[in-house]
Design an enzyme around this catalytic site. Structure first.
Site, short mmCIF file in Angstrom:
data_model
loop_
_atom_site.label_atom_id
_atom_site.label_comp_id
_atom_site.label_asym_id
_atom_site.label_seq_id
_atom_site.Cartn_x
_atom_site.Cartn_y
_atom_site.Cartn_z
N CYS A 2 43.65 51.00 22.38
CA CYS A 2 45.03 50.79 22.81
C CYS A 2 45.73 52.14 22.90
O CYS A 2 45.22 53.15 22.45
CB CYS A 2 45.76 49.89 21.82
SG CYS A 2 44.97 48.29 21.55
N ARG A 27 44.05 52.89 28.61
CA ARG A 27 43.57 52.47 27.29
C ARG A 27 43.84 50.99 27.01
O ARG A 27 43.43 50.48 25.98
CB ARG A 27 44.25 53.31 26.20
CG ARG A 27 43.95 54.78 26.28
CD ARG A 27 44.65 55.55 25.16
NE ARG A 27 44.12 55.20 23.87
CZ ARG A 27 43.09 55.80 23.27
NH1 ARG A 27 42.49 56.79 23.88
NH2 ARG A 27 42.68 55.43 22.08
N TRP A 86 45.04 46.58 24.45
CA TRP A 86 43.78 45.98 24.89
C TRP A 86 43.36 45.02 23.79
O TRP A 86 43.04 45.43 22.70
CB TRP A 86 42.71 47.05 25.13
CG TRP A 86 41.49 46.50 25.80
CD1 TRP A 86 40.44 45.87 25.21
CD2 TRP A 86 41.21 46.51 27.19
NE1 TRP A 86 39.52 45.50 26.14
CE2 TRP A 86 39.96 45.87 27.37
CE3 TRP A 86 41.88 46.99 28.31
CZ2 TRP A 86 39.37 45.72 28.62
CZ3 TRP A 86 41.29 46.84 29.55
CH2 TRP A 86 40.06 46.21 29.70
N ASN A 112 46.40 51.34 16.85
CA ASN A 112 45.19 51.39 17.67
C ASN A 112 44.00 51.38 16.73
O ASN A 112 43.94 52.16 15.79
CB ASN A 112 45.17 52.67 18.52
CG ASN A 112 43.85 52.85 19.25
OD1 ASN A 112 43.25 51.88 19.69
ND2 ASN A 112 43.40 54.08 19.36
N GLY A 113 43.05 50.46 16.96
CA GLY A 113 41.88 50.36 16.11
C GLY A 113 41.63 48.92 15.69
O GLY A 113 42.20 47.99 16.27
N GLU A 501 18.37 48.71 37.47
CA GLU A 501 19.68 49.33 37.28
C GLU A 501 19.59 50.84 37.53
O GLU A 501 20.49 51.43 38.14
CB GLU A 501 20.20 49.04 35.87
CG GLU A 501 21.49 49.75 35.50
CD GLU A 501 22.67 49.43 36.39
OE1 GLU A 501 23.68 50.13 36.30
OE2 GLU A 501 22.58 48.47 37.20
N LYS A 505 21.80 52.97 40.31
CA LYS A 505 22.67 54.10 39.97
C LYS A 505 22.33 55.32 40.82
O LYS A 505 23.22 56.02 41.31
CB LYS A 505 22.53 54.46 38.48
CG LYS A 505 23.30 53.56 37.56
CD LYS A 505 24.79 53.71 37.76
CE LYS A 505 25.52 52.46 37.31
NZ LYS A 505 25.38 51.33 38.22
N GLU A 508 23.60 54.79 44.33
CA GLU A 508 25.06 54.77 44.42
C GLU A 508 25.66 56.16 44.45
O GLU A 508 26.56 56.44 45.26
CB GLU A 508 25.65 54.01 43.22
CG GLU A 508 25.55 52.51 43.30
CD GLU A 508 26.17 51.85 42.08
OE1 GLU A 508 27.00 50.94 42.27
OE2 GLU A 508 25.83 52.23 40.95
N HIS A 524 0.39 45.86 44.69
CA HIS A 524 0.66 44.87 45.73
C HIS A 524 1.53 45.44 46.84
O HIS A 524 2.15 44.68 47.59
CB HIS A 524 1.32 43.64 45.11
CG HIS A 524 0.44 42.93 44.14
ND1 HIS A 524 -0.53 42.03 44.53
CD2 HIS A 524 0.34 43.01 42.79
CE1 HIS A 524 -1.17 41.58 43.47
NE2 HIS A 524 -0.65 42.15 42.39
N LYS A 623 35.52 50.07 43.72
CA LYS A 623 35.30 49.68 42.33
C LYS A 623 35.06 48.19 42.20
O LYS A 623 34.26 47.76 41.38
CB LYS A 623 36.50 50.10 41.47
CG LYS A 623 36.27 49.91 39.98
CD LYS A 623 35.09 50.74 39.48
CE LYS A 623 34.78 50.47 38.03
NZ LYS A 623 33.51 51.09 37.63
#
Length: 628
Positions: A2, A27, A86, A112-113, A501, A505, A508, A524, A623
């Site tokens: 946060c 945040r 958050w 925050n935490g 993945e 990456k 991208e 194959h 995004k």
């Protein structure tokens, strides 16, 4: 994660707080709020709103603290604290938004935490007569601070805000960055920190506190980075610091010479690298509070344990990187819960007629929570009677709203287009879901769940070790790829899922063509691609299929491939065939996707930089994909 901002001085506090919170919105942005000392001395005014900081600004304009542009107005408050949230404990509602107050409203705090022992503390405080207004872990600290300041049970209070905060923090287990104000100490902000970032700055106009220097750089570039166990007292005249024993200390002052853009990146050269380095925190935050009494607790699931036990088929629907997270989940769900699990591209799922019943669970995975194909697939599944569960990074997103339940990945705002920390958050969340299904199906005992959970948590430290130790090896491997026209990624089992993945990456961010195959499929067709110097990137960590994977790699070596291998620490034999070895810590095969992914992310970035590409904003990509 946060955002916290505080100010006490001669200027308008609300305008400063809103401006700072806007810069910290990366945040957290499910709600925002401020606590201001009323200029007439009549106490604290708390203003909170669900949504982004702009909603808070509008509320403060209506309250006469700022004008419509967010600028201070005459006669406004000059001391206050602010927060952008958050959600970790409690839904994104106005009641759960910060600041939180003591029972009588005379003390307000922002935090925050995560307070790990909040449930026990809350129970004790309720028994002593405290009334809670939110579902958050933070509110316990407001009540502890109230007791320390004003006293309880005949025990006198300190009537000193910093001293009271020091006493209250002694009860806390977990991480915190805290700023507090009290109507009985006008112009004073008390600050504490443990494992959560806090910076403090002072200038002629007053004193500032924030979670990130970017929030206060307009006022001052000379800041104190608060250390764990150090407490600060902020007044309009400056800041003083004490340790846990109440003794005065003089922490060093750091001058910030970054640009504002660099400050937002936290000193990293690009957002992609910053977000890769945030992954240990993502693992810890996603797991926080998920184990209670030896059993997994996913309250947001929206399904009872009895309903979960009736699930006899699972579909994971996703796109792109999220699809690869689903491939990991398939292995875990079928292995631990023994439930058939299919992974489908959301764009395909919606155009066919899958077998769905009321005992089907559809898991929709989306970083943004607004992917068009995934949303359409959710709606089709609900019409057919399926239970729908979302895994997303954005609180209040369409996927979250249209699902029966949701796990938030706690990756926080991800700026780079290529998903890194969100992917790790998705894998950890899906792993938790697989463990929960195994638990309710009776396939995993409480002892097994506790062991798996602990090992899953250990991956945070293991990722950090990779980041600390393997960058030189990754750079050398990237040099072997930078001039290639194509590359091949291979692996078996979990290694195959991560190979997909890794190839994505690389495509991208570097625009280097790459394909991924299960290593057993080499003969194959794909082996025809290999010629001397052709890059083959393999995930060959220790696993039940390790020997088979090595056999496939020897076939590549015999044809002159340039072999780059992600291997387990201590595996010296792999060097006999590999041109480059990137080591990762030894982990259970089920958790290898979390650690093995990290070097492939770094490799893709390194190749892209060597080829002169923009790693944060690759061409042709956005995004989130909000149209079909």
């Amino acid at each position: 994660m946060c955002g916290i901002v505080g100010y006490t001085g001669t200027d308008g506090a609300a305008a400063i707080l809103v401006n700072g919170l806007s810069k910290l919105e990366y945040r957290g942005y499910d709600s925002a709020g401020v606590a201001l000392e009323r200029p007439d001395g009549s106490g604290l005014e708390v203003v909170r709103r669900v949504g982004k900081v702009v909603m808070l600004r509008q509320a403060l304009a209506a309250a006469g603290e700022v004008d419509e542009a967010g600028t201070a107005v005459p006669g406004c408050a000059t001391c206050g604290i602010g927060h952008t949230r958050w959600a970790t404990h409690g839904r994104p509602t106005e009641e759960n938004a910060h600041p939180h107050t003591s029972c009588d409203g005379r003390i307000a705090i922002v935090h925050n935490g995560i307070i790990e022992n909040f449930a026990e503390l809350r129970e004790e405080l309720v028994a002593r007569g405290h009334v809670f207004k939110s579902e958050t872990d933070t509110e316990v600290l407001a009540h502890l601070l109230e007791e320390a300041y004003y006293g309880r049970g005949g025990k006198p209070g300190s009537h000193d805000l910093v001293s009271a905060l020091r006493q209250a923090c002694e009860y806390l287990v977990g991480a915190y960055g805290v700023a507090a104000v009290c109507e009985d100490e006008p112009g004073v902000i008390a600050v504490a920190r443990k494992d959560s970032p806090i910076v403090i700055g002072c200038c002629e106009q007053g004193s500032y506190v924030a979670s990130d220097a970017i929030a206060i750089m307009d006022a001052t570039r000379d800041v104190v980075v608060l250390e764990d166990g150090v407490f600060a007292r902020l007044t309009p005249q400056g800041a003083t610091f004490t340790n846990a024993a109440g003794e005065a200390v003089e922490p060093p002052v750091t001058h910030i010479d970054w640009s504002a853009d660099a400050a937002e990146k936290g000193g990293y050269p690009d957002f992609m690298l910053k977000e890769i380095y945030e992954q240990p925190r993502v693992v810890r935050d996603t797991l926080a509070g998920r184990l209670a009494g030896g059993a997994l607790a996913i309250d947001e699931l929206g399904l009872t344990l009895e309903e979960l036990n009736l699930i006899d088929r699972v579909y994971v629907i996703a796109c792109g990187t999220s699809y690869h997270a689903g491939l990991v989940a398939k292995n875990l769900i079928e292995g631990w819960a023994r439930i058939p699990c299919e992974v489908e591209a959301a764009s395909e799922f919606r155009y066919r007629n899958p077998i769905i019943t009321t005992s089907t669970l559809v898991v929709a995975v989306s970083q943004s929570g607004e992917t068009a194909d995934t949303l359409a697939a959710i709606r089709d599944a609900r019409i057919k009677g399926a239970k729908v569960f979302g895994i997303t990074n954005v609180v209040g997103s369409p996927v979250a709203r249209e699902s029966d339940g949701v796990i938030y990945t706690k990756a926080n705002k991800e700026v780079a287009v290529a998903s890194t920390k969100s992917f790790i958050g998705q894998v950890v969340s899906l792993t938790l879901l697989a463990m929960l299904l195994g638990q309710v199906k009776g396939r995993l005992s409480q002892a097994q769940v506790r062991l798996l959970f602990r090992e899953l948590g250990d991956t945070a430290q293991q990722i950090q070790r990779i980041l600390d130790q393997q960058r030189p090896a990754i750079h050398d491997a990237a040099l072997a790829c930078k001039d290639a026209s194509s590359a091949l990624f291979v692996g078996r089992g979990m290694g195959a899922a991560i190979s997909y993945e890794g190839a994505l990456k690389l495509k991208e961010v570097s625009y280097l063509h790459a394909e991924a195959y299960a290593a057993g499929e080499m003969k194959h067709g794909p082996i025809a691609l290999i010629e001397p110097g052709f890059p083959v990137i393999a995930v060959a960590t220790k696993s039940p299929t390790y020997d088979k994977t090595v056999s496939n790699l020897k076939e590549c070596e015999a044809r002159g491939a340039s072999l780059i291998v992600v291997a387990t620490e201590g595996d010296k034999d792999i060097r006999a065939i590999a041109d480059h070895v990137i080591y990762v810590p030894a982990v259970r095969d089920a958790f290898s996707p979390i650690t093995a992914t990290v070097p492939l992310q770094l490799l893709a970035r390194e190749v892209a930089l060597l080829r002169g590409c923009d790693v944060d904003q690759p061409r042709n990509l956005a995004k989130s994909v909000t149209v079909e």
